[in-house]
Each structure stands twice: as structure tokens, then as C-alpha cells.
Design a protein around this motif. Structure first.
Motif, PDB file in Angstrom:
ATOM      1  N   TYR A 191       0.828  -1.198   0.000  1.00 14.60           N
ATOM      2  CA  TYR A 191       0.000   0.000   0.000  1.00 14.60           C
ATOM      3  C   TYR A 191       0.866   1.253   0.000  1.00 14.60           C
ATOM      4  CZ  TYR A 191      -3.474   3.449   1.134  1.00 14.60           C
ATOM      5  OH  TYR A 191      -4.279   4.548   1.107  1.00 14.60           O
ATOM      6  N   THR A 193      -0.073   5.532  -1.042  1.00 15.61           N
ATOM      7  CA  THR A 193      -1.129   6.428  -1.539  1.00 15.61           C
ATOM      8  C   THR A 193      -0.843   6.913  -2.952  1.00 15.61           C
ATOM      9  OG1 THR A 193      -0.021   8.243  -0.386  1.00 15.61           O
ATOM     10  CG2 THR A 193      -1.901   7.240   0.702  1.00 15.61           C
ATOM     11  N   CYS A 241      -1.361   3.737  -5.352  1.00 16.69           N
ATOM     12  CA  CYS A 241      -2.743   3.253  -5.371  1.00 16.69           C
ATOM     13  C   CYS A 241      -3.708   4.255  -5.990  1.00 16.69           C
ATOM     14  CB  CYS A 241      -3.190   2.892  -3.958  1.00 16.69           C
ATOM     15  SG  CYS A 241      -2.332   1.439  -3.325  1.00 16.69           S
ATOM     16  N   SER A 242      -3.427   5.544  -5.871  1.00 20.07           N
ATOM     17  CA  SER A 242      -4.333   6.526  -6.490  1.00 20.07           C
ATOM     18  C   SER A 242      -4.294   6.420  -8.013  1.00 20.07           C
ATOM     19  CB  SER A 242      -3.978   7.938  -6.042  1.00 20.07           C
ATOM     20  OG  SER A 242      -2.672   8.275  -6.486  1.00 20.07           O
ATOM     21  N   THR A 283     -12.200   0.582  -5.080  1.00 21.38           N
ATOM     22  CA  THR A 283     -11.723   1.173  -3.836  1.00 21.38           C
ATOM     23  C   THR A 283     -10.517   0.384  -3.359  1.00 21.38           C
ATOM     24  OG1 THR A 283     -13.998   1.755  -3.272  1.00 21.38           O
ATOM     25  CG2 THR A 283     -12.380   1.852  -1.503  1.00 21.38           C
ATOM     26  N   GLY A 290      -7.569   0.330  -0.237  1.00 20.96           N
ATOM     27  CA  GLY A 290      -7.236   0.891   1.064  1.00 20.96           C
ATOM     28  C   GLY A 290      -6.159   0.079   1.756  1.00 20.96           C
ATOM     29  N   GLN A 291      -5.668   0.631   2.888  1.00 21.48           N
ATOM     30  CA  GLN A 291      -4.644  -0.051   3.659  1.00 21.48           C
ATOM     31  C   GLN A 291      -5.314  -0.988   4.642  1.00 21.48           C
ATOM     32  OE1 GLN A 291      -2.009   2.601   5.700  1.00 21.48           O
ATOM     33  NE2 GLN A 291      -0.461   1.006   6.008  1.00 21.48           N
ATOM     34  N   ASN A 292      -4.806  -2.202   4.708  1.00 24.17           N
ATOM     35  CA  ASN A 292      -5.397  -3.240   5.558  1.00 24.17           C
ATOM     36  C   ASN A 292      -4.726  -3.196   6.929  1.00 24.17           C
ATOM     37  OD1 ASN A 292      -6.754  -5.407   6.519  1.00 24.17           O
ATOM     38  ND2 ASN A 292      -5.828  -6.904   5.157  1.00 24.17           N
ATOM     39  N   VAL A 321     -14.643  -1.967   7.039  1.00 26.27           N
ATOM     40  CA  VAL A 321     -15.019  -0.995   6.027  1.00 26.27           C
ATOM     41  C   VAL A 321     -16.385  -1.392   5.493  1.00 26.27           C
ATOM     42  CG1 VAL A 321     -14.472  -0.001   3.798  1.00 26.27           C
ATOM     43  CG2 VAL A 321     -12.637  -0.541   5.379  1.00 26.27           C
ATOM     44  N   LEU A 360      -2.821  -4.394   1.903  1.00 23.88           N
ATOM     45  CA  LEU A 360      -3.812  -3.639   1.132  1.00 23.88           C
ATOM     46  C   LEU A 360      -5.007  -4.514   0.795  1.00 23.88           C
ATOM     47  CD1 LEU A 360      -4.046  -3.998  -2.261  1.00 23.88           C
ATOM     48  CD2 LEU A 360      -1.743  -3.168  -2.094  1.00 23.88           C
TER      49      LEU A 360
END
Length: 190
Positions: A108, A110, A113-114, A144, A146-148, A153, A178
Motif C-alpha cells: 500500500y 497512496t 494506489c491513487s 476502492t 485501502g490499507q489493511n 469498512v 492492502l
């Protein structure tokens, strides 16, 4: 009064009668003094026009490569054929394979991943279009990432649609630190 107005008017730079040019209220001056024909101005001395302005209906028929739009017969079909309906099971298999191939060895971040979210969404949408469902389906793909951190969620969505033709598919992926959830909504457009 008219005499004073005429005397105050500025005289033209060119005399009224120049060789090759007629004067009058309905004539236009050429920008060149010589009367040699050029590419822009034909033998008549007037600038050629690409469009015909003589149409009464407002359409211009002077275009060289003008093609009339193809008119198709109405099908009066209000839904897809049974073989062309959206099948969530096929879509989920494609979505899982795309998520695994893109996110298999990723950690992960940002920044990474974006960018991956947009790429994965576009790939999923194009692969689902290639499955052979009806061409009248419109797809919305939502991914979607995200970080795990062992948190919970909840992702919810609502829509008003026709339950006989419209459907959705969902797939999730989790590996290391992630997670990813992909949703595809298929709406039949009449």
C-alpha cells in the motif's frame, strides 16, 4: 446640409474606376490590384466558397465527403435477449483476475494506489464490454483500494433501476497490507 456631409466624408485611397474593377453599391473590392487568377480566387476574381448558401432548409450541400446518417428500423425491443443479459458471475471472474494481476505483489502506497484505481477501473470496464453482453448496457465501475490494518469498512450504494434487466457484480481482493473492492453496475439503456 447634404453638401457639408459629403465634403466631410473621407475620400477613398483608390479612385472609383480602377482597371478590372467596377464600382457600385453591390460590388466588392478585391484585395489585389492585379487581376491574375490565384488558388484562392478563381478566374472570376471572386473568392471560392466551400459551402452552398442557397439551401432553403438551412442545410449545406456543398461538402465533398458528406454522408447521410444511416437510419435504422425501430426494433421495439424493451430488454436484452436472454443470451445478452448481464451475468454477474462472468463479470466477477473477470474482476477477480484483474485485481489479482494488478495488485498481486503491491504494497500500500497512496501515490501508487491513487493511479492504480483509475487504471484498474478502466481495464475492468473494457474487459466486461468484451464479454459479449448487449451493447445497450451502460457500465459504472467503482474500485476502492485501502490499507489493511484489520479495520472494518462498509461500502454501500443505492440506485433506482429495472430489476429484470439491470444488475451488478462485486469482487474483493486482500493481500498483505492492502485490500481492494471492485463494483460494476450494469444498467440497460432502452
Amino acid at each position: 446640409m447634404a453638401d457639408t456631409f459629403e465634403s466631410q466624408r473621407r475620400q477613398s485611397v483608390f479612385p472609383r474606376e480602377v482597371e478590372g474593377m467596377a464600382s457600385g453599391p453591390n460590388t466588392r473590392r478585391m484585395s489585389r490590384m492585379d487581376s491574375r487568377p490565384s488558388f484562392q480566387y478563381g478566374l472570376s476574381g471572386r473568392r471560392m466558397s466551400q459551402f452552398s448558401r442557397s439551401s432553403i432548409s438551412g442545410l449545406s450541400f456543398g461538402l465533398r465527403d458528406f454522408k447521410a446518417p444511416v437510419q435504422l428500423q425501430n426494433t421495439y425491443r424493451l430488454g436484452p435477449t436472454p443470451s445478452q443479459t448481464f451475468q454477474p458471475r462472468k463479470a466477477e471472474d473477470v474482476m477477480k483476475s484483474v485485481l489479482e494481476s494488478y495488485l498481486g505483489g503491491e504494497k500500500y502506497s497512496t501515490e501508487i494506489c491513487s493511479n492504480l484505481v483509475q487504471q484498474i477501473s478502466d481495464v475492468i470496464k473494457s474487459k466486461i464490454k468484451d464479454l459479449g453482453f448487449s451493447s445497450r448496457y451502460k457500465y459504472v465501475c467503482l474500485v476502492t483500494i485501502g490499507q489493511n490494518r484489520r479495520q472494518g469498512v462498509a461500502v454501500a450504494s443505492r440506485s433506482v433501476w429495472n430489476p429484470e434487466t439491470d444488475n451488478f457484480a462485486s469482487a474483493s481482493f486482500s493481500c498483505g497490507d492492502l485490500f481492494a473492492v471492485a463494483n460494476v453496475f450494469a444498467a440497460y439503456f432502452e
